[in-house]
Design a protein around this motif. Structure first.
Motif, mmCIF file in Angstrom:
data_model
loop_
_atom_site.group_PDB
_atom_site.id
_atom_site.type_symbol
_atom_site.label_atom_id
_atom_site.label_comp_id
_atom_site.label_asym_id
_atom_site.label_seq_id
_atom_site.Cartn_x
_atom_site.Cartn_y
_atom_site.Cartn_z
ATOM 1 N N ARG A 13 13.551 -42.948 76.922
ATOM 2 C CA ARG A 13 13.040 -44.357 77.871
ATOM 3 C C ARG A 13 11.652 -44.286 78.477
ATOM 4 O O ARG A 13 10.921 -44.879 78.518
ATOM 5 C CB ARG A 13 13.848 -44.448 79.244
ATOM 6 C CG ARG A 13 13.780 -45.673 80.060
ATOM 7 C CD ARG A 13 14.501 -45.741 81.062
ATOM 8 N NE ARG A 13 14.541 -44.487 82.319
ATOM 9 C CZ ARG A 13 13.634 -44.649 83.198
ATOM 10 N NH1 ARG A 13 12.980 -45.345 83.430
ATOM 11 N NH2 ARG A 13 13.438 -43.471 84.081
ATOM 12 N N THR A 14 11.421 -42.638 78.750
ATOM 13 C CA THR A 14 10.040 -42.290 79.339
ATOM 14 C C THR A 14 9.032 -42.486 78.367
ATOM 15 O O THR A 14 8.122 -43.195 78.938
ATOM 16 C CB THR A 14 9.981 -40.782 79.715
ATOM 17 O OG1 THR A 14 11.244 -40.781 80.689
ATOM 18 C CG2 THR A 14 8.931 -40.240 80.011
ATOM 19 N N ASN A 15 9.049 -42.281 77.153
ATOM 20 C CA ASN A 15 8.166 -42.431 76.150
ATOM 21 C C ASN A 15 6.892 -41.846 76.583
ATOM 22 O O ASN A 15 5.673 -42.265 76.269
ATOM 23 C CB ASN A 15 7.692 -43.774 76.084
ATOM 24 C CG ASN A 15 6.991 -44.463 75.022
ATOM 25 O OD1 ASN A 15 6.849 -43.595 73.806
ATOM 26 N ND2 ASN A 15 6.403 -45.516 74.653
ATOM 27 N N MET A 16 6.939 -40.700 77.283
ATOM 28 C CA MET A 16 5.696 -39.902 77.400
ATOM 29 C C MET A 16 6.076 -39.120 76.257
ATOM 30 O O MET A 16 7.075 -38.037 75.867
ATOM 31 C CB MET A 16 6.155 -39.140 78.596
ATOM 32 C CG MET A 16 4.879 -38.052 78.969
ATOM 33 S SD MET A 16 3.781 -38.832 80.299
ATOM 34 C CE MET A 16 2.692 -37.343 80.137
ATOM 35 N N GLU A 17 5.031 -39.115 75.270
ATOM 36 C CA GLU A 17 5.265 -38.507 73.770
ATOM 37 C C GLU A 17 5.401 -37.034 73.815
ATOM 38 O O GLU A 17 6.251 -36.491 73.258
ATOM 39 C CB GLU A 17 3.898 -38.708 73.069
ATOM 40 C CG GLU A 17 4.222 -38.462 71.694
ATOM 41 C CD GLU A 17 3.072 -39.261 70.742
ATOM 42 O OE1 GLU A 17 2.674 -40.424 70.931
ATOM 43 O OE2 GLU A 17 2.470 -38.424 69.813
ATOM 44 N N PHE A 54 -0.470 -38.410 85.743
ATOM 45 C CA PHE A 54 -0.503 -39.181 84.458
ATOM 46 C C PHE A 54 -1.592 -40.378 84.461
ATOM 47 O O PHE A 54 -2.216 -40.521 83.415
ATOM 48 C CB PHE A 54 0.881 -39.908 83.952
ATOM 49 C CG PHE A 54 1.004 -40.764 83.010
ATOM 50 C CD1 PHE A 54 0.843 -40.225 81.638
ATOM 51 C CD2 PHE A 54 0.802 -41.974 83.100
ATOM 52 C CE1 PHE A 54 0.968 -41.183 80.396
ATOM 53 C CE2 PHE A 54 0.907 -42.754 82.192
ATOM 54 C CZ PHE A 54 0.683 -42.420 80.846
ATOM 55 N N GLU A 67 0.430 -43.641 75.683
ATOM 56 C CA GLU A 67 1.703 -42.961 76.163
ATOM 57 C C GLU A 67 1.833 -43.848 77.533
ATOM 58 O O GLU A 67 1.131 -44.408 78.036
ATOM 59 C CB GLU A 67 1.032 -41.685 76.634
ATOM 60 C CG GLU A 67 1.172 -40.520 75.626
ATOM 61 C CD GLU A 67 1.155 -38.933 76.465
ATOM 62 O OE1 GLU A 67 1.870 -38.349 75.440
ATOM 63 O OE2 GLU A 67 0.870 -39.017 77.367
ATOM 64 N N THR A 68 3.277 -43.434 77.670
ATOM 65 C CA THR A 68 3.646 -44.294 79.140
ATOM 66 C C THR A 68 4.392 -43.148 80.003
ATOM 67 O O THR A 68 4.643 -42.266 79.386
ATOM 68 C CB THR A 68 4.604 -45.452 78.761
ATOM 69 O OG1 THR A 68 5.609 -44.895 78.250
ATOM 70 C CG2 THR A 68 4.051 -46.528 78.168
ATOM 71 N N PHE A 69 4.516 -43.306 81.049
ATOM 72 C CA PHE A 69 5.043 -42.546 81.945
ATOM 73 C C PHE A 69 6.535 -43.173 82.460
ATOM 74 O O PHE A 69 6.232 -44.172 83.190
ATOM 75 C CB PHE A 69 4.319 -41.998 82.882
ATOM 76 C CG PHE A 69 4.997 -40.956 84.170
ATOM 77 C CD1 PHE A 69 5.077 -39.549 83.706
ATOM 78 C CD2 PHE A 69 5.474 -41.377 85.104
ATOM 79 C CE1 PHE A 69 5.648 -38.793 84.619
ATOM 80 C CE2 PHE A 69 5.936 -40.529 86.054
ATOM 81 C CZ PHE A 69 6.074 -39.167 85.781
ATOM 82 N N ASP A 70 7.561 -42.488 82.494
ATOM 83 C CA ASP A 70 8.950 -43.312 82.888
ATOM 84 C C ASP A 70 8.744 -44.904 82.476
ATOM 85 O O ASP A 70 9.216 -45.695 83.226
ATOM 86 C CB ASP A 70 8.998 -43.149 84.591
ATOM 87 C CG ASP A 70 9.552 -41.933 84.844
ATOM 88 O OD1 ASP A 70 9.802 -41.022 84.059
ATOM 89 O OD2 ASP A 70 9.479 -41.839 86.086
ATOM 90 N N GLY A 71 8.443 -45.197 81.284
ATOM 91 C CA GLY A 71 8.155 -46.220 80.566
ATOM 92 C C GLY A 71 7.215 -47.271 81.427
ATOM 93 O O GLY A 71 7.166 -48.516 80.728
#
Lengths: 280, 293
Positions: free
Chosen positions: A129-133, B59, B277-281
């Protein structure tokens, strides 16, 4: 949770400052883990560990495998620390959720050599879910954790497919997804092919692992995509297509290999094509 | 000129601020944990806030090429609140070991109550235990007296003054702090606290050794570009570039590097920007194409 009876396989690789946090754990007990874990990169070190692929019997149908070439010393110390502290699922999830960016990587890496539990599934879902690579890589790459998790009812084939699809979406190197082909199925092939079609329509590159994985579980359109890949201008895509062709192992497709072979400039791909053409 | 902003509450700022700060040369930001405009009613709100400081905010800053660090503490205002003070003290040790936590702060005095002193002292001891410098918030009311009380407490505790940043100073407090061996902080505000012109006068009179300037930007009337604006005023007043750079770059970095938590060399380059990139979606893109921002 019950732990494997054998010592952690990475314990013997650690020495010097890498052992200090483990000594403190032994002296002060598991309550000190939340303070030890964030300090590992700076106190135990973040140099690459190396050593290639190691296996561990964790009491599941498939042995746990991780590639230590992608691990750092602090990852290894973290894995041993969490085991020697006998952290339960609740603690494991807490350490991840309240961890900083580096701690989360360490916790996710550690899962690669632990039995898959409900806590593992929770954290894989978080990483997905996070998608923090960097976090997703720690969960999905350099181990066969996604494959092992597929055998857990809470994750299953559906979780596995979503994870591999995301790896493809992010363009992660397929060789870092250990044993991924063992989880291939027709539904995953369909999903990868749909992603490839969508990206081609948008004028974007497709994931090189596509041709190889769909050849392990071909569905409608798979063969055409593999064969078509033999003429692709991108060496990586053509290499994956040649591997896919070899995997398909179909006599009726050999003419495509024979047709490509005289024009193929890359020796590694030529070798695959030659293997795909069996003597009469 | 490269700038390290040693006091900005980015939690309360918008993305435009990060963009403008990066363009103005701000390469690193230190965000002290503080009050959020109203008191929190349970320790869970502190946990979420602390997690934001080491996670999302770090982030988010990186997405604009800015390195983000923080200090952690129970702030003096909420030290007075019995609903949260002891519980926050229990969770602090865990957060004081996080890699991006470069100090204990903001601690100190606000209304100058006995409770504030109690938790100030307890957190100075935590700083000692976790080998971190401290960022001390000083009162905005009865400031001179409050400064002196903070100093007396630190002396009683025999805390190394080289590891103390006494913040929110002015023309009066510099007379007290200049020979203490601590770092003196000056918060430059658009209308209150210090302004750029007064800061120039202080630099001309006292030099730049053991001094830092900050914007203390938060949710109120404040300006996150106050440090670069002060740089302009200092140059216009003829302060040599080397001195200005010492004030806005070397001094804050050397102070916060004392805990050994970060290598100043990582500030040599802007933070990596990866808009995919994303953080916690969650991302900062709001639907934009990451490859076109």
């Amino acid at each position: 949770m019950s732990h494997p009876p054998t010592p952690h396989p990475l314990r013997s690789l650690l020495s010097g400052p890498a052992v200090t946090p483990l000594d403190r754990l032994a002296a002060e007990g598991p309550s000190v883990v939340p303070e030890l874990l964030p300090a590992l990169p700076r106190k135990a070190g973040a140099a690459l560990l190396g050593g290639g692929v190691v296996e561990r019997d964790v009491g599941e149908a498939v042995a746990a495998r991780v590639d230590l070439d992608a691990w750092r010393v602090c990852d290894a110390v973290g894995a041993v620390l969490l085991e020697e502290a006998e952290v339960d699922d609740e603690t494991l999830v807490d350490l991840y959720l309240h961890g900083d960016l580096e701690e989360r990587i360490i916790v996710l890496r550690a899962l690669g050599l632990r039995p898959v539990t409900d806590g593992t599934v929770r954290l894989l879902e978080e990483a997905q879910r996070t998608n923090m690579e960097s976090h997703f890589k720690a969960a999905a790459c350099d181990s066969n954790l996604p494959l092992r998790a597929a055998a857990h009812a809470g994750f299953g084939s559906e979780g596995f497919r979503r994870m591999i699809l995301k790896a493809a979406f992010l363009g992660l190197p397929e060789e870092r997804l250990l044993d991924v082909e063992r989880g291939a199925d027709e539904e995953l092939s369909r999903m990868l092919q749909d992603l490839a079609t969508e990206r081609e329509a948008a004028g974007r590159a497709i994931w090189p692992g596509t041709s190889l994985l769909i050849a392990h579980a071909p569905t409608a359109g798979s063969v055409a995509r593999v064969v078509g890949g033999l003429e692709h201008g991108d060496d990586r895509l053509r290499h994956a297509a040649a591997r896919g062709l070899l995997r398909l192992n179909r006599r009726d497709l050999e003419p495509f290999a024979a047709e490509r072979l005289p024009r193929e400039p890359r020796p590694a791909i030529r070798e695959l094509l030659e293997r795909a053409i069996r003597p009469d | 000129m490269r700038i390290f902003e040693p006091h900005a509450h980015m939690f309360s700022r918008v993305t435009d601020d990060y963009q403008r700060m990066a363009l103005a040369g701000i390469r690193g930001i230190l965000e002290p944990a503080f009050w959020l405009g109203q008191n929190r009613t349970s320790v869970g709100s502190f946990v979420d806030y602390y997690d934001t400081l080491i996670g999302w905010e770090r982030f988010r800053a990186r997405q604009f090429g800015v390195h983000h660090y923080c200090t952690m503490a129970l702030n003096p205002r909420e030290a007075n609140d019995d609903r949260v003070n002891d519980a926050v003290m229990e969770i602090l040790p865990r957060y004081l070991e996080k890699s991006s936590v470069l100090g204990v702060g903001e601690i100190g005095l606000d209304d100058q109550t006995k409770k504030e002193e109690k938790y100030f002292i307890a957190q100075v001891e935590l700083a000692r235990k976790h080998d971190l410098p401290i960022l001390v918030h000083t009162p905005h009311r009865d400031k001179k007296q409050g400064f002196q009380r903070c100093i007396d407490i630190l002396r009683d505790l025999d805390f190394d003054m080289a590891r103390v940043l006494l913040d929110h100073g002015n023309e009066e407090t510099i007379k007290i702090t200049r020979d203490l061996g601590c770092v003196s902080g000056f918060s430059i505000y658009p209308f209150t606290k210090m302004d750029e012109a007064r800061m120039v006068q202080i630099v001309l009179e006292y030099g730049v050794e053991r001094m830092v300037v900050n914007s203390a930007a938060d949710w109120g009337v404040s300006d996150p570009l106050m440090v670069p604006k002060t740089v302009v005023k200092l140059r216009q007043a003829g302060v040599p570039d080397a001195d200005v750079e010492r004030l806005v770059w070397h001094n804050p970095i050397e102070f916060f590097a004392q805990g050994g938590r970060f290598d100043p060399a990582e500030l040599d380059r802007p933070a990596d920007v990866d808009m995919r990139e994303t953080f916690d979606g969650n991302s900062v893109l709001r639907g934009q194409d990451p490859d076109k921002t």
